[in-house]
Design a protein around this motif. Structure first.
Motif, PDB file in Angstrom:
ATOM      1  N   VAL A  34       0.827  -1.235   0.090  1.00  0.00           N
ATOM      2  CA  VAL A  34       0.056  -0.011   0.019  1.00  0.00           C
ATOM      3  C   VAL A  34       0.871   1.277   0.031  1.00  0.00           C
ATOM      4  O   VAL A  34       1.817   1.491   0.838  1.00  0.00           O
ATOM      5  N   SER A  35       0.744   2.108  -0.959  1.00  0.00           N
ATOM      6  CA  SER A  35       1.440   3.387  -1.136  1.00  0.00           C
ATOM      7  C   SER A  35       0.637   4.481  -0.656  1.00  0.00           C
ATOM      8  O   SER A  35      -0.605   4.674  -0.962  1.00  0.00           O
ATOM      9  N   LEU A  36       1.057   5.432   0.286  1.00  0.00           N
ATOM     10  CA  LEU A  36       0.578   6.389   0.486  1.00  0.00           C
ATOM     11  C   LEU A  36       1.222   7.701   0.346  1.00  0.00           C
ATOM     12  O   LEU A  36       2.256   7.833   0.725  1.00  0.00           O
ATOM     13  N   ARG A  37       0.676   8.806  -0.169  1.00  0.00           N
ATOM     14  CA  ARG A  37       1.511   9.990  -0.471  1.00  0.00           C
ATOM     15  C   ARG A  37       0.726  11.010   0.280  1.00  0.00           C
ATOM     16  O   ARG A  37      -0.462  11.608  -0.046  1.00  0.00           O
ATOM     17  N   LEU A  38       1.453  11.653   1.189  1.00  0.00           N
ATOM     18  CA  LEU A  38       0.901  12.782   2.206  1.00  0.00           C
ATOM     19  C   LEU A  38       2.076  13.553   2.388  1.00  0.00           C
ATOM     20  O   LEU A  38       3.262  13.388   2.213  1.00  0.00           O
ATOM     21  N   PRO A  39       1.591  15.167   2.725  1.00  0.00           N
ATOM     22  CA  PRO A  39       2.808  15.938   3.479  1.00  0.00           C
ATOM     23  C   PRO A  39       3.299  15.420   4.469  1.00  0.00           C
ATOM     24  O   PRO A  39       2.838  14.660   5.373  1.00  0.00           O
ATOM     25  N   MET A  40       4.501  15.678   4.737  1.00  0.00           N
ATOM     26  CA  MET A  40       5.525  15.071   5.682  1.00  0.00           C
ATOM     27  C   MET A  40       4.841  15.687   7.090  1.00  0.00           C
ATOM     28  O   MET A  40       4.864  14.655   7.979  1.00  0.00           O
ATOM     29  N   ALA A  41       4.456  16.481   7.351  1.00  0.00           N
ATOM     30  CA  ALA A  41       3.834  17.004   8.740  1.00  0.00           C
ATOM     31  C   ALA A  41       2.749  16.145   9.009  1.00  0.00           C
ATOM     32  O   ALA A  41       2.449  15.763  10.194  1.00  0.00           O
ATOM     33  N   VAL A  42       1.826  15.878   8.027  1.00  0.00           N
ATOM     34  CA  VAL A  42       0.687  14.950   8.284  1.00  0.00           C
ATOM     35  C   VAL A  42       0.924  13.604   8.438  1.00  0.00           C
ATOM     36  O   VAL A  42       0.521  13.081   9.622  1.00  0.00           O
ATOM     37  N   MET A  43       1.851  13.024   7.769  1.00  0.00           N
ATOM     38  CA  MET A  43       2.477  11.775   8.028  1.00  0.00           C
ATOM     39  C   MET A  43       3.057  11.518   9.485  1.00  0.00           C
ATOM     40  O   MET A  43       2.905  10.473  10.015  1.00  0.00           O
ATOM     41  N   ALA A  44       3.906  12.848   9.670  1.00  0.00           N
ATOM     42  CA  ALA A  44       4.344  12.643  11.284  1.00  0.00           C
ATOM     43  C   ALA A  44       3.385  12.377  12.300  1.00  0.00           C
ATOM     44  O   ALA A  44       3.483  11.921  13.190  1.00  0.00           O
ATOM     45  N   VAL A  45       2.183  13.331  12.201  1.00  0.00           N
ATOM     46  CA  VAL A  45       1.286  13.310  13.010  1.00  0.00           C
ATOM     47  C   VAL A  45       0.592  11.810  13.201  1.00  0.00           C
ATOM     48  O   VAL A  45       0.104  11.233  14.123  1.00  0.00           O
ATOM     49  N   ILE A  46       0.290  11.152  11.803  1.00  0.00           N
ATOM     50  CA  ILE A  46      -0.302   9.932  11.912  1.00  0.00           C
ATOM     51  C   ILE A  46       0.527   8.942  12.654  1.00  0.00           C
ATOM     52  O   ILE A  46       0.234   8.225  13.492  1.00  0.00           O
ATOM     53  N   VAL A  47       1.807   8.970  12.245  1.00  0.00           N
ATOM     54  CA  VAL A  47       2.750   7.927  12.893  1.00  0.00           C
ATOM     55  C   VAL A  47       2.801   8.117  14.417  1.00  0.00           C
ATOM     56  O   VAL A  47       2.927   7.316  15.371  1.00  0.00           O
ATOM     57  N   TYR A  48       2.845   9.554  14.822  1.00  0.00           N
ATOM     58  CA  TYR A  48       2.820   9.707  16.094  1.00  0.00           C
ATOM     59  C   TYR A  48       1.713   9.286  17.133  1.00  0.00           C
ATOM     60  O   TYR A  48       1.734   8.529  17.887  1.00  0.00           O
ATOM     61  N   LEU A  49       0.380   9.525  16.334  1.00  0.00           N
ATOM     62  CA  LEU A  49      -0.992   8.973  16.923  1.00  0.00           C
ATOM     63  C   LEU A  49      -0.943   7.399  16.993  1.00  0.00           C
ATOM     64  O   LEU A  49      -1.276   6.752  18.165  1.00  0.00           O
ATOM     65  N   LEU A  50      -0.252   6.878  15.912  1.00  0.00           N
ATOM     66  CA  LEU A  50      -0.503   5.301  16.085  1.00  0.00           C
ATOM     67  C   LEU A  50       0.410   4.968  17.127  1.00  0.00           C
ATOM     68  O   LEU A  50       0.322   3.912  17.666  1.00  0.00           O
ATOM     69  N   GLY A  51       1.616   5.568  17.144  1.00  0.00           N
ATOM     70  CA  GLY A  51       2.621   5.133  18.228  1.00  0.00           C
ATOM     71  C   GLY A  51       2.103   5.460  19.710  1.00  0.00           C
ATOM     72  O   GLY A  51       2.523   4.647  20.547  1.00  0.00           O
ATOM     73  N   MET A  52       1.330   6.323  19.948  1.00  0.00           N
ATOM     74  CA  MET A  52       0.563   6.605  21.326  1.00  0.00           C
ATOM     75  C   MET A  52      -0.384   5.673  21.506  1.00  0.00           C
ATOM     76  O   MET A  52      -0.452   5.087  22.524  1.00  0.00           O
ATOM     77  N   ALA A  53      -1.295   5.081  20.263  1.00  0.00           N
ATOM     78  CA  ALA A  53      -2.050   4.167  20.680  1.00  0.00           C
ATOM     79  C   ALA A  53      -1.360   2.735  20.864  1.00  0.00           C
ATOM     80  O   ALA A  53      -1.870   1.911  21.838  1.00  0.00           O
ATOM     81  N   THR A  54      -0.396   2.351  20.073  1.00  0.00           N
ATOM     82  CA  THR A  54       0.160   1.130  20.548  1.00  0.00           C
ATOM     83  C   THR A  54       0.874   1.025  21.634  1.00  0.00           C
ATOM     84  O   THR A  54       1.057   0.107  22.305  1.00  0.00           O
ATOM     85  N   GLY A  55       1.533   2.161  21.977  1.00  0.00           N
ATOM     86  CA  GLY A  55       2.469   2.090  23.056  1.00  0.00           C
ATOM     87  C   GLY A  55       1.831   2.179  24.187  1.00  0.00           C
ATOM     88  O   GLY A  55       2.173   1.424  25.278  1.00  0.00           O
ATOM     89  N   GLY A  56       0.581   2.804  24.452  1.00  0.00           N
ATOM     90  CA  GLY A  56      -0.381   2.746  25.447  1.00  0.00           C
ATOM     91  C   GLY A  56      -0.783   1.405  25.577  1.00  0.00           C
ATOM     92  O   GLY A  56      -0.963   0.733  26.854  1.00  0.00           O
ATOM     93  N   SER A  57      -1.308   0.737  24.489  1.00  0.00           N
ATOM     94  CA  SER A  57      -1.799  -0.589  24.683  1.00  0.00           C
ATOM     95  C   SER A  57      -0.742  -1.606  25.188  1.00  0.00           C
ATOM     96  O   SER A  57      -0.789  -2.414  26.150  1.00  0.00           O
ATOM     97  N   LEU A  58       0.627  -1.488  24.749  1.00  0.00           N
ATOM     98  CA  LEU A  58       1.730  -2.353  25.168  1.00  0.00           C
ATOM     99  C   LEU A  58       1.899  -2.024  26.571  1.00  0.00           C
ATOM    100  O   LEU A  58       2.152  -3.050  27.534  1.00  0.00           O
ATOM    101  N   TRP A  59       1.933  -0.712  27.168  1.00  0.00           N
ATOM    102  CA  TRP A  59       2.351  -0.564  28.613  1.00  0.00           C
ATOM    103  C   TRP A  59       1.230  -1.078  29.547  1.00  0.00           C
ATOM    104  O   TRP A  59       1.576  -1.549  30.550  1.00  0.00           O
ATOM    105  N   SER A  60      -0.263  -1.020  28.982  1.00  0.00           N
ATOM    106  CA  SER A  60      -1.307  -1.635  30.043  1.00  0.00           C
ATOM    107  C   SER A  60      -1.044  -3.017  29.959  1.00  0.00           C
ATOM    108  O   SER A  60      -1.194  -3.788  30.943  1.00  0.00           O
TER     109      SER A  60
END
Length: 71
Positions: A34-60
């Motif tokens: 799957v290829s996704l073409r987005l502005p770098m700032a938007v991509m960084a926000v998406i990756v950050y939010l995914l990291g928060m969701a998975t990191g919080g789940s792993l921590w719990s």
């Protein structure tokens, strides 16, 4: 001390805004065919939010595992 915390938050928000403005060129990310073409700032926000969701789940999950091991 309250004003110090407010100043830190304002500086962090300003740095984030500068990052978003300076990195608005499009980048392409490919993952599992799957290829996704987005502005770098938007991509960084998406990756950050995914990291928060998975990191919080792993921590719990780890906390629950350690609490179960103590019993």
């Amino acid at each position: 001390m309250r004003w110090f915390h407010i100043a830190i938050v304002v500086l962090f928000a300003g740095a984030t805004l500068i990052f978003a403005i300076q990195n608005f060129q499009s980048v392409t990310m490919s993952f599992l065919g799957v290829s996704l073409r987005l502005p770098m700032a938007v991509m960084a926000v998406i990756v950050y939010l995914l990291g928060m969701a998975t990191g919080g789940s792993l921590w719990s999950l780890l906390r629950r595992s350690f609490a179960g091991a103590r019993l």
